[in-house]
Design a protein around this motif. Structure first.
Motif, mmCIF file in Angstrom:
data_model
loop_
_atom_site.group_PDB
_atom_site.id
_atom_site.type_symbol
_atom_site.label_atom_id
_atom_site.label_comp_id
_atom_site.label_asym_id
_atom_site.label_seq_id
_atom_site.Cartn_x
_atom_site.Cartn_y
_atom_site.Cartn_z
ATOM 1 N N PHE A 88 28.547 25.788 18.707
ATOM 2 C CA PHE A 88 27.961 26.011 18.618
ATOM 3 C C PHE A 88 27.118 24.578 17.954
ATOM 4 C CE2 PHE A 88 30.962 29.421 16.610
ATOM 5 C CZ PHE A 88 30.875 29.993 17.604
ATOM 6 N N ASN A 89 25.637 25.482 18.845
ATOM 7 C CA ASN A 89 24.080 24.635 18.838
ATOM 8 C C ASN A 89 24.137 22.566 17.963
ATOM 9 O OD1 ASN A 89 21.366 24.923 18.978
ATOM 10 N ND2 ASN A 89 21.627 25.391 16.882
ATOM 11 N N PRO A 90 24.662 22.324 19.046
ATOM 12 C CA PRO A 90 25.031 20.819 19.005
ATOM 13 C C PRO A 90 24.084 20.251 18.931
ATOM 14 C CG PRO A 90 24.981 21.662 21.604
ATOM 15 C CD PRO A 90 25.299 23.212 20.753
ATOM 16 N N GLY B 130 11.532 29.309 14.643
ATOM 17 C CA GLY B 130 11.576 28.512 14.314
ATOM 18 C C GLY B 130 10.983 27.235 14.834
ATOM 19 N N LEU B 131 10.606 26.476 13.187
ATOM 20 C CA LEU B 131 10.273 24.970 13.757
ATOM 21 C C LEU B 131 11.111 23.683 13.345
ATOM 22 C CD1 LEU B 131 7.299 26.962 10.416
ATOM 23 C CD2 LEU B 131 7.006 26.248 13.572
ATOM 24 N N SER B 132 11.565 23.296 14.244
ATOM 25 C CA SER B 132 12.497 22.413 13.651
ATOM 26 C C SER B 132 13.512 22.140 14.908
ATOM 27 C CB SER B 132 13.517 22.022 12.587
ATOM 28 O OG SER B 132 14.694 23.513 12.465
ATOM 29 N N GLY B 133 13.108 22.663 16.606
ATOM 30 C CA GLY B 133 14.019 22.605 17.326
ATOM 31 C C GLY B 133 15.667 23.269 17.063
ATOM 32 N N GLY B 134 15.360 24.187 15.632
ATOM 33 C CA GLY B 134 17.189 24.737 15.700
ATOM 34 C C GLY B 134 17.297 25.524 16.808
ATOM 35 N N SER C 177 7.248 38.498 13.520
ATOM 36 C CA SER C 177 7.979 38.428 14.215
ATOM 37 C C SER C 177 9.490 37.711 14.288
ATOM 38 C CB SER C 177 7.547 37.648 14.938
ATOM 39 O OG SER C 177 7.181 36.235 14.589
ATOM 40 N N CYS C 178 9.515 36.775 13.276
ATOM 41 C CA CYS C 178 11.037 36.630 13.493
ATOM 42 C C CYS C 178 12.052 37.646 12.622
ATOM 43 C CB CYS C 178 11.138 35.265 12.027
ATOM 44 S SG CYS C 178 10.571 35.692 10.071
ATOM 45 N N THR C 179 13.242 36.921 13.256
ATOM 46 C CA THR C 179 14.453 37.491 12.548
ATOM 47 C C THR C 179 14.695 37.022 11.556
ATOM 48 O OG1 THR C 179 16.319 36.036 14.265
ATOM 49 C CG2 THR C 179 14.929 38.368 15.170
ATOM 50 N N ILE C 180 16.111 38.585 10.917
ATOM 51 C CA ILE C 180 16.748 37.768 10.010
ATOM 52 C C ILE C 180 17.601 37.323 10.484
ATOM 53 C CG2 ILE C 180 18.739 39.348 7.859
ATOM 54 C CD1 ILE C 180 16.267 41.733 8.370
ATOM 55 N N GLY C 181 18.825 37.393 11.636
ATOM 56 C CA GLY C 181 19.367 35.965 11.538
ATOM 57 C C GLY C 181 18.814 35.135 11.935
ATOM 58 N N GLY C 182 17.672 35.034 12.789
ATOM 59 C CA GLY C 182 16.801 33.484 11.872
ATOM 60 C C GLY C 182 17.136 32.983 11.027
ATOM 61 N N ASN C 183 16.102 33.649 10.444
ATOM 62 C CA ASN C 183 16.743 33.387 8.573
ATOM 63 C C ASN C 183 17.860 32.965 7.912
ATOM 64 O OD1 ASN C 183 14.161 36.220 7.885
ATOM 65 N ND2 ASN C 183 13.731 34.360 9.280
ATOM 66 N N ILE C 184 18.886 33.803 8.565
ATOM 67 C CA ILE C 184 19.871 33.422 7.485
ATOM 68 C C ILE C 184 20.466 31.866 8.125
ATOM 69 C CG2 ILE C 184 22.910 34.523 8.295
ATOM 70 C CD1 ILE C 184 21.496 36.325 6.620
ATOM 71 N N ALA C 185 20.661 31.540 9.943
ATOM 72 C CA ALA C 185 20.691 29.596 10.334
ATOM 73 C C ALA C 185 19.559 29.645 9.507
ATOM 74 C CB ALA C 185 20.184 30.395 11.795
ATOM 75 N N GLU C 186 18.343 29.052 9.344
ATOM 76 C CA GLU C 186 17.775 28.560 8.262
ATOM 77 C C GLU C 186 17.780 28.758 6.846
ATOM 78 O OE1 GLU C 186 16.590 26.554 10.177
ATOM 79 O OE2 GLU C 186 17.198 27.197 12.222
ATOM 80 N N ASN C 187 18.078 29.560 6.438
ATOM 81 C CA ASN C 187 18.047 29.785 5.178
ATOM 82 C C ASN C 187 16.430 30.094 4.521
ATOM 83 O OD1 ASN C 187 18.534 30.437 2.312
ATOM 84 N ND2 ASN C 187 18.956 28.758 1.692
ATOM 85 N N SER C 188 16.309 30.653 5.457
ATOM 86 C CA SER C 188 14.430 31.105 5.408
ATOM 87 C C SER C 188 13.680 31.207 3.856
ATOM 88 C CB SER C 188 13.467 32.062 6.850
ATOM 89 O OG SER C 188 13.943 31.631 7.205
ATOM 90 N N PHE D 49 27.552 29.561 4.320
ATOM 91 C CA PHE D 49 27.264 30.403 6.336
ATOM 92 C C PHE D 49 26.010 29.872 6.587
ATOM 93 C CE2 PHE D 49 25.779 33.441 9.183
ATOM 94 C CZ PHE D 49 27.204 32.422 10.389
ATOM 95 N N VAL D 50 25.334 30.671 5.373
ATOM 96 C CA VAL D 50 23.629 30.857 5.935
ATOM 97 C C VAL D 50 22.763 29.285 5.228
ATOM 98 C CG1 VAL D 50 21.721 31.602 4.235
ATOM 99 C CG2 VAL D 50 23.756 32.909 3.665
ATOM 100 N N GLY D 51 22.528 29.401 6.333
ATOM 101 C CA GLY D 51 21.358 27.512 6.663
ATOM 102 C C GLY D 51 22.282 26.464 7.439
ATOM 103 N N SER D 52 23.535 27.447 8.202
ATOM 104 C CA SER D 52 24.338 26.285 8.749
ATOM 105 C C SER D 52 23.619 25.656 10.222
ATOM 106 C CB SER D 52 25.798 26.693 8.805
ATOM 107 O OG SER D 52 25.836 28.186 9.462
ATOM 108 N N GLU D 53 22.137 26.017 10.564
ATOM 109 C CA GLU D 53 21.174 26.706 11.158
ATOM 110 C C GLU D 53 21.654 26.372 13.109
ATOM 111 O OE1 GLU D 53 18.701 22.982 11.581
ATOM 112 O OE2 GLU D 53 18.988 23.346 9.081
ATOM 113 N N GLY D 54 22.865 27.754 12.902
ATOM 114 C CA GLY D 54 23.651 28.141 13.778
ATOM 115 C C GLY D 54 24.800 27.289 14.624
ATOM 116 N N MET D 55 25.579 26.656 13.457
ATOM 117 C CA MET D 55 26.434 25.798 14.604
ATOM 118 C C MET D 55 27.594 26.234 14.099
ATOM 119 S SD MET D 55 24.134 22.038 13.096
ATOM 120 C CE MET D 55 25.122 20.717 14.194
#
Lengths: 473, 413
Positions: free
Chosen positions: A450-452, A74-78, A137-148, A194-200
């Motif tokens: 989650f992810n404060p 990730g590129l935003s410190g997520g 290398s990025c994962t689909i779970g990470g893609n969901i979190a960031e709505n990549s 939920f998609v794009g909620s950055e793991g929060m």
């Protein structure tokens, strides 16, 4: 801080070898792909949703934060644990569980690497469309979190357009499904929230994604222009002509120089900017679109336009684009990558503004970006060892984002807000806007477990309570 | 803001009349009104052109009808960026006319779309045949503004085509039936108008043959075609096809379709139909002649569509139906059933049995349109998704005084 009892309990859930808590082991988890850094208190590698549920139950008992992490690209410190806590690394959950060929769906775990899914289904004539530059290398779970997104989301859409359902573990440890194998499930569209909620808002543990048929034909064009303005105008012209290519990517002179230093894929060194324009579809459709693109670029007096004649040539052109960020390392020890979006017609104006900012701070800014979407990625090149340099760079990044917002754009097109941009949220949203987002978050995760410290301005409890309370009854 | 106590009849929903109607003139005054309603716990129902008010359960509280038709009307079309922003009161027809000037299009075709406001389209989010080839409304919405019960006009998303700034509240409001806030403005990405549309009707009395034809044509539809199978009284079948794209592609698909019919030696009448005939399919269950019918909407995994149709066709003959039709999209996994009977108990039992049969395939059956007696006796939303507890939490967060269109959404929300 975590204590020995907590670590013992975590080990009991996932096994000794899947809990890390020694200082040297933790160091590697202080980073993602951004400039933010913070060390977690403990790192856990769960294998199942049930294990995650148990970990969350323990986190609640010990009042610990949970910070989910995929590949850490990730590129935003997520995924950076800014306030410590339990880092939940999901890379062991990397199975492609099933493929439903008839309905073109894949059921996968969050740790599956994006590109691996496309490789897995390629022999079935299918692919998974979202293709972030880090897809190797990025994962689909990470893609969901960031709505990549990725280069080809111009035509195919971003992650949210391809996710049908997620099994998630909630803040109280409950395991539930959002969405289904089809659209229009009755009730609120919780999946899209939920998609794009950055793991929060929860941890995705199973994901159903849509697969698409591999296009019959693909043509990749390399068009070179004397100036970046001319290239930008070509982008607007292509889009407004009614064509929707698979991808339109732009690289400026500085980026071309870096790519040719490192990757050597044949980009012309005389160009002020190049465009990679790719069209796909059936053979005749692709030929028609290719001709239209050649005509548009030639009419706009491009220096040259060529079409990759073979798969090797096509791959070389894309290798240059996908390796561009890495190649910038040949020009400076560090780069700071900004992710802003502008209306496509505002590209020339915004790029001029970025040039002005570059001159003002006395640092070069390379531009390599998804031009078809207006998704800019200016890279400020610098040396972080020089005193005060990081601060100047961050300030310039803020100015670039302000320039995007000023022309009707926004702060992030695909990298997410994360920690990096949360203080910029007021550039786009009011307190009332953020309050509504916070209400959504509080519905899923009322305790902020989650992810404060991400997305919302302020500390670990977001700007939470100060503003939020003024609106409650 | 104008408050009117007379002429309440046009605001009656499911036999319930409001005590007052109010016509806010701006998003800010609408938000202000919602704040006052919250403070006084007046229950409000947003009312646009009133075309789709029969959607939803019977309201459990309806003090004020919020007539939105006097809100500002505007369209900001950025043709070169392929985006448009408009107010909630713009009709889809008006929006389409504006976009057509630049040969662009928002590709939707949900029931009664021409007479619906953009606000209603978003709030109801009814599925439509074009979803199969163009995607869903959610895929085109870029951002929106909403008036909230806290007295604010809030924004989510934006007007650019790619945006992950902040949480996605835009899609949360789509299909929420105005239970979380009232949409006052929306931005969409749009697409170039396709060069050609072609509508085809294939008639064959043998349902098995038509299912076979559909299964042959279906894979070749690709992203340029839609098929909708209409079955009348479980016997007579009509297959409707819609092809869209360049002239060459549409002609190629038509040729492929005829080849399938020839290869399978299927004797069927094939005719090209016009827009208005296609609209009858689009408006299935919602046309003027559909008064008094019950309309069910089934959502299922696409590959289960045929099995579910067969199950329904086996169930129906056991009940006294004056009229029974299904319209099925195999590509989307959507089946619509039109039922009509004088026997209220009979029709209700059939609905429950269809719902159970669909549930066996993990699908959902919603009563999209019906009369008051059925709404009183049957939960029109049917089985609740397992995330329903979360939905209730969202409702209480966004509408803490429970004033927004209450009782009409899923699970009594």
């Amino acid at each position: 801080m975590v204590n020995a009892t907590l670590i013992k309990e975590l080990k009991k859930i996932v096994g000794n070898e899947y809990v890390m808590h020694h200082a040297d082991e933790l160091l590697v988890f202080q980073y993602d792909g951004s400039t933010d850094k913070a060390i977690p208190d403990v790192v856990v590698f769960p294998k199942t949703a049930l294990e995650i549920s148990s970990i969350i139950t323990i986190a609640n008992r010990y009042d610990q934060y949970i910070i989910p992490r995929g590949a850490g690209t990730g590129l935003s410190g997520g995924a950076v644990p800014m306030y410590g806590g339990i880092q939940l690394v999901l890379t062991r959950m990397n199975s492609i569980l099933s493929i439903d060929l008839e309905n073109r769906l894949a059921l996968v775990e969050p740790g599956v690497v994006n590109l691996d899914l496309s490789k897995y289904v390629a022999h079935m004539g299918l692919f998974y469309a979202p293709d972030p530059s880090s897809q190797i290398s990025c994962t689909i779970g990470g893609n969901i979190a960031e709505n990549s997104g990725g280069p080809h989301c111009l035509k195919y859409g971003v992650t949210t357009n391809h996710v049908f359902a997620c099994e998630i573990v909630t803040e109280n440890g409950e395991i539930i499904w959002l969405g289904d194998k089809f659209r229009n499930v009755p009730g609120y569209d919780l999946l899209s929230s939920f998609v794009g909620s950055e793991g929060m808002m929860g941890i995705a543990t199973k994901i159903i994604v849509n697969l698409l048929p591999i296009p019959e034909s693909v043509k990749t064009h390399l068009a070179s222009f004397a100036t970046i303005e001319q290239a930008s105008f070509a982008v607007s012209t292509v889009i407004s002509s009614g064509l929707i290519p698979g991808a339109i990517e732009m690289m400026d002179k500085l980026t071309i120089e870096a790519v040719e230093n490192v990757v050597k894929c044949g980009y012309p060194d005389t160009a002020g900017a190049v465009l990679l324009i790719e069209v796909d579809g059936d053979n005749e459709e692709v030929n028609e679109q290719s001709k239209q693109i050649m005509d548009i670029c030639n009419n706009l007096e491009c220096q040259d336009i060529t079409v990759a004649a073979s798969l090797e040539e096509r791959n070389a052109l894309w290798r240059g684009r996908k390796g561009a960020l890495g190649a910038l390392g040949s020009l400076a020890p560090n780069y700071f990558l900004v992710d802003g979006v502008v209306p496509r017609t505002k590209l020339p104006e915004t790029l001029r503004k970025i040039d002005t900012i570059s001159n003002k701070i006395g640092l070069p800014i390379a531009n390599v970006f998804h031009a078809g979407d207006g998704n800019l990625h200016p890279c400020i090149l610098f040396d972080e060892q020089k005193t005060g340099m990081s601060e100047r760079v961050l300030e310039a990044g803020g100015e670039i984002l302000q320039a995007c917002v000023d022309v009707g754009g926004t702060l992030t097109g695909e990298h997410g807000v994360g920690f990096e941009k949360k203080e910029f949220m007021y550039k786009v949203f009011s307190n009332s806007d953020l309050d509504q987002m916070l209400r959504l978050k509080s519905s899923f995760a009322p305790n902020g477990r989650f992810n404060p410290g991400k997305v919302f301005p302020g500390g670990p409890k977001c700007f939470d309570m100060a503003t939020y309370n003024t609106f409650t009854k | 803001m104008v408050s009117v106590d007379n002429d309440l009849d046009k605001y009656i929903i499911d036999g319930i009349s409001p005590a007052k109607t109010v016509s806010p003139k701006s998003p800010e005054s609408l938000a202000d009104l919602l704040r006052i309603a919250s403070e006084n716990q007046w229950r409000v129902v947003p009312f646009g052109f009133g075309q789709m008010m029969c959607i939803g359960s019977i309201s459990t509280g309806y003090d004020i009808a919020l007539d939105l038709t006097e809100m500002p009307k505007y369209i900001q079309h950025n043709s070169e960026d392929l985006t448009v922003t408009c107010s909630n009161t713009v009709s889809y027809q008006e929006l389409s006319d504006k976009l057509k000037e630049k040969n662009q299009w928002l590709p939707l075709d949900s029931p009664r779309i021409d007479s619906q406001s953009i606000g209603a389209l978003l709030a109801c989010n009814l599925p439509s045949p074009f979803n199969a080839s163009f995607g869903y409304l959610r895929d085109y919405a870029l951002g929106m503004k909403t008036a909230t019960p806290f007295g604010k006009v809030t924004k989510s998303g934006g007007t650019v085509v790619k945006n992950v700034t902040g949480f996605d509240l835009t899609r949360l409001h789509i299909g929420a039936l105005g239970t979380l806030g009232i949409i006052t403005e929306a931005s969409f990405k749009i697409i170039p108008m396709p060069e050609k549309h072609s509508f085809i009707k294939i008639v064959n009395t043998n349902i098995a043959h038509l299912l076979d034809v559909n299964s042959q044509i279906y894979p070749a539809l690709g992203s340029v075609g839609v098929s909708e199978l209409l079955i009348k009284d479980t016997k007579l079948g009509e297959l409707y096809l819609h092809y869209v794209g360049t002239e060459r592609i549409v002609n190629q698909k038509l040729l492929e379709m005829k080849t399938v019919l020839f290869d399978h030696e299927i004797n069927a009448s094939v005719e090209e139909i016009d827009d208005s005939d296609w609209c009858k399919i689009r408006d299935f269950g919602w046309t003027d002649s559909d008064k008094g019918i019950v309309l069910l909407r089934i959502n299922c995994v696409p590959s289960d569509t045929e099995n579910i149709i067969n199950q329904i066709n086996r169930l129906v003959p056991n009940y006294d139906q004056q009229e029974f039709e299904t319209l099925s999209s195999f590509k989307r996994g959507v089946i619509k059933c039109k039922l009509k009977s004088q026997n209220i108990k009979d029709i209700q039992t059939l609905i429950l049995n269809i719902r159970d049969a669909v549930r066996a395939f993990n699908g959902y059956t919603v009563v999209e349109k019906s009369q008051i007696p059925h709404k009183k006796d049957i939960d029109i939303w049917g089985y609740l998704p397992e995330s329903f507890t979360l939905m209730k939490k969202i409702k209480s967060e966004f509408d803490p005084f429970n004033i927004m269109n209450i009782g009409r959404f899923i699970g009594g929300i």
